[in-house]
Design an enzyme around this catalytic site. Structure first.
Site, PDB file in Angstrom:
ATOM      1  N   LYS A  17       0.847  -1.213   0.000  1.00  0.00           N
ATOM      2  CA  LYS A  17       0.000   0.000   0.000  1.00  0.00           C
ATOM      3  C   LYS A  17       0.873   1.250   0.000  1.00  0.00           C
ATOM      4  O   LYS A  17       2.054   1.220   0.420  1.00  0.00           O
ATOM      5  CB  LYS A  17      -0.956   0.021   1.202  1.00  0.00           C
ATOM      6  CG  LYS A  17      -0.299  -0.033   2.587  1.00  0.00           C
ATOM      7  CD  LYS A  17       0.152   1.301   3.161  1.00  0.00           C
ATOM      8  CE  LYS A  17       0.643   1.195   4.601  1.00  0.00           C
ATOM      9  NZ  LYS A  17       1.463   2.319   5.044  1.00  0.00           N
ATOM     10  N   ALA A 112       9.096  -0.408   5.820  1.00  0.00           N
ATOM     11  CA  ALA A 112       9.231   0.562   4.739  1.00  0.00           C
ATOM     12  C   ALA A 112       8.020   1.483   4.656  1.00  0.00           C
ATOM     13  O   ALA A 112       8.013   2.421   3.874  1.00  0.00           O
ATOM     14  CB  ALA A 112       9.392  -0.180   3.403  1.00  0.00           C
ATOM     15  N   GLY A 113       6.948   1.179   5.417  1.00  0.00           N
ATOM     16  CA  GLY A 113       5.700   1.940   5.290  1.00  0.00           C
ATOM     17  C   GLY A 113       4.851   1.431   4.147  1.00  0.00           C
ATOM     18  O   GLY A 113       3.892   2.091   3.731  1.00  0.00           O
ATOM     19  N   GLY A 115       3.307  -1.606   4.235  1.00  0.00           N
ATOM     20  CA  GLY A 115       2.228  -2.446   4.769  1.00  0.00           C
ATOM     21  C   GLY A 115       2.396  -3.935   4.522  1.00  0.00           C
ATOM     22  O   GLY A 115       1.419  -4.679   4.622  1.00  0.00           O
ATOM     23  N   GLY A 116       3.618  -4.382   4.222  1.00  0.00           N
ATOM     24  CA  GLY A 116       3.817  -5.792   3.872  1.00  0.00           C
ATOM     25  C   GLY A 116       3.339  -6.773   4.945  1.00  0.00           C
ATOM     26  O   GLY A 116       2.596  -7.705   4.643  1.00  0.00           O
ATOM     27  N   GLY A 117       3.739  -6.538   6.179  1.00  0.00           N
ATOM     28  CA  GLY A 117       3.356  -7.450   7.270  1.00  0.00           C
ATOM     29  C   GLY A 117       1.844  -7.468   7.470  1.00  0.00           C
ATOM     30  O   GLY A 117       1.238  -8.532   7.670  1.00  0.00           O
ATOM     31  N   ASP A 151      -3.154  -1.560  10.063  1.00  0.00           N
ATOM     32  CA  ASP A 151      -3.444  -1.528   8.624  1.00  0.00           C
ATOM     33  C   ASP A 151      -4.127  -2.805   8.118  1.00  0.00           C
ATOM     34  O   ASP A 151      -4.479  -2.878   6.942  1.00  0.00           O
ATOM     35  CB  ASP A 151      -2.143  -1.358   7.821  1.00  0.00           C
ATOM     36  CG  ASP A 151      -1.547   0.030   7.976  1.00  0.00           C
ATOM     37  OD1 ASP A 151      -2.302   0.975   8.264  1.00  0.00           O
ATOM     38  OD2 ASP A 151      -0.318   0.157   7.797  1.00  0.00           O
TER      39      ASP A 151
END
Ligand code: C5P
Length: 298
Positions: A17, A112-113, A115-117, A151
């Site tokens: 995202k 990184a910001g 939203g991977g996790g 998120d």
């Protein structure tokens, strides 16, 4: 985020995202911050697969991240990984004994910001719901999602959304055009909690977010991008000099606008076309800025 079945195995793609707008409205008694943010999912994907093996859930993580871009603390496949936590959370709510093997292929840079996790956690809820035949609705899954991360509910909603509260109150935003981006993840990561701690909450003009959304809907991307703002950016830049450096490189390109995403450290430019995004991504790839992606909203 729709799961697919092949034989007894299930798979799902988990998008990243970008925050086109992020305002921090105040701090809360529970240690979180009150937010107003516009999020769009983008076509950088992790891949999650589930296979039907007996015994408690297990996880393998394979990373396709460029060298130097792995998180400061490598992702583990232990019970603290969001995939296994999400699987356990769903099994607990459903009152079943969870099983199966998860394989996670990481392409979304961590811390990184992007939203991977959180996307992986949402993907796990969707995948396990299908694999275990639970038939939970998206709304029921969303109730579990907020416990796993601010998120996670956004990724269950599929599509652009304004998120408020901690991030868990998701209001879908329709009618946005497909947007092309160049995303740069420098070789330094940021802790979300540390960036929020360093952020100063300040008064700000009202009405910015509606202007941004209306401009995007009308296709006036350059006009709209002037309203993009991320209140975490200066805090992140204070903790990580890469944020300024990447911003300077993005400012040299003829983008509609550029910004840091979430709590960083990744930054993005809004391109005028998919072609421009590809061309600039190629150019920036030669500048030792870290990982560079040409992508678009999905
Ligand atoms: O919910 P998530 O695990 O993504 O949050 C990570 C950290 O970021 C929290 O522990 C908190 O310190 C900070 N945070 C916050 N306000 C939010 C979301 C996150 O302060 N709305």
């Amino acid at each position: 985020m729709s799961p697919h079945q092949t034989g007894s195995a299930w798979e799902v793609y988990a998008p990243a995202k970008l925050n086109l707008y992020l305002d921090v409205l105040g701090s809360r008694a529970d240690g979180f911050h009150e937010l107003e943010t516009l999020l769009v999912p983008v076509r950088i994907y992790d891949h999650l697969c589930w296979t039907d093996v007996p015994g408690p859930p297990s996880l393998t993580v394979r990373s396709f991240l460029a060298p130097g871009l792995a998180p400061a603390e490598p992702l583990t496949s232990g019970p603290e990984n969001l995939v296994l936590r999400a699987a356990q959370r769903l099994a607990l709510a459903a009152g079943i004994a969870p099983h199966g093997h998860f394989e996670l292929v990481k392409r979304i840079p961590s811390q990184a910001g992007l939203g991977g996790g959180s996307s992986d956690a949402a993907a796990t809820l969707v995948l396990a719901n299908a694999a275990w035949g639970l038939n939970y609705s998206r709304e029921q899954l969303a109730e579990l999602a907020a416990d796993l991360g601010s998120d996670v509910p956004f990724f269950l909603a599929q599509g652009a959304a304004v998120c408020r509260g901690r991030g868990e109150r998701v209001e879908p935003v329709s009618g946005l055009p497909r947007l092309s981006f160049v995303v740069v993840k420098p070789p330094a990561s940021l802790s979300t909690a540390a960036v929020f701690r360093a952020c100063q909450v300040a008064a700000r003009p009202a009405g910015v977010l509606p202007r941004l959304i209306e401009g995007l809907r009308e296709g006036a991307i350059s006009e709209a991008a002037r309203w993009m703002v991320n209140r975490l950016q200066s805090a992140a830049a204070g903790l990580c000099p890469w944020v300024e450096r990447v911003q300077r490189e993005l400012a040299k390109q003829s983008f509609c606008g550029h910004l840091m995403t979430g709590s960083g450290s990744a930054c993005f430019g809004v391109a005028r076309s998919a072609r421009q995004a590809r061309r600039v991504a190629q150019l920036l790839s030669g500048k030792d800025l870290g990982s560079v992606f040409a992508t678009s909203s999905c």
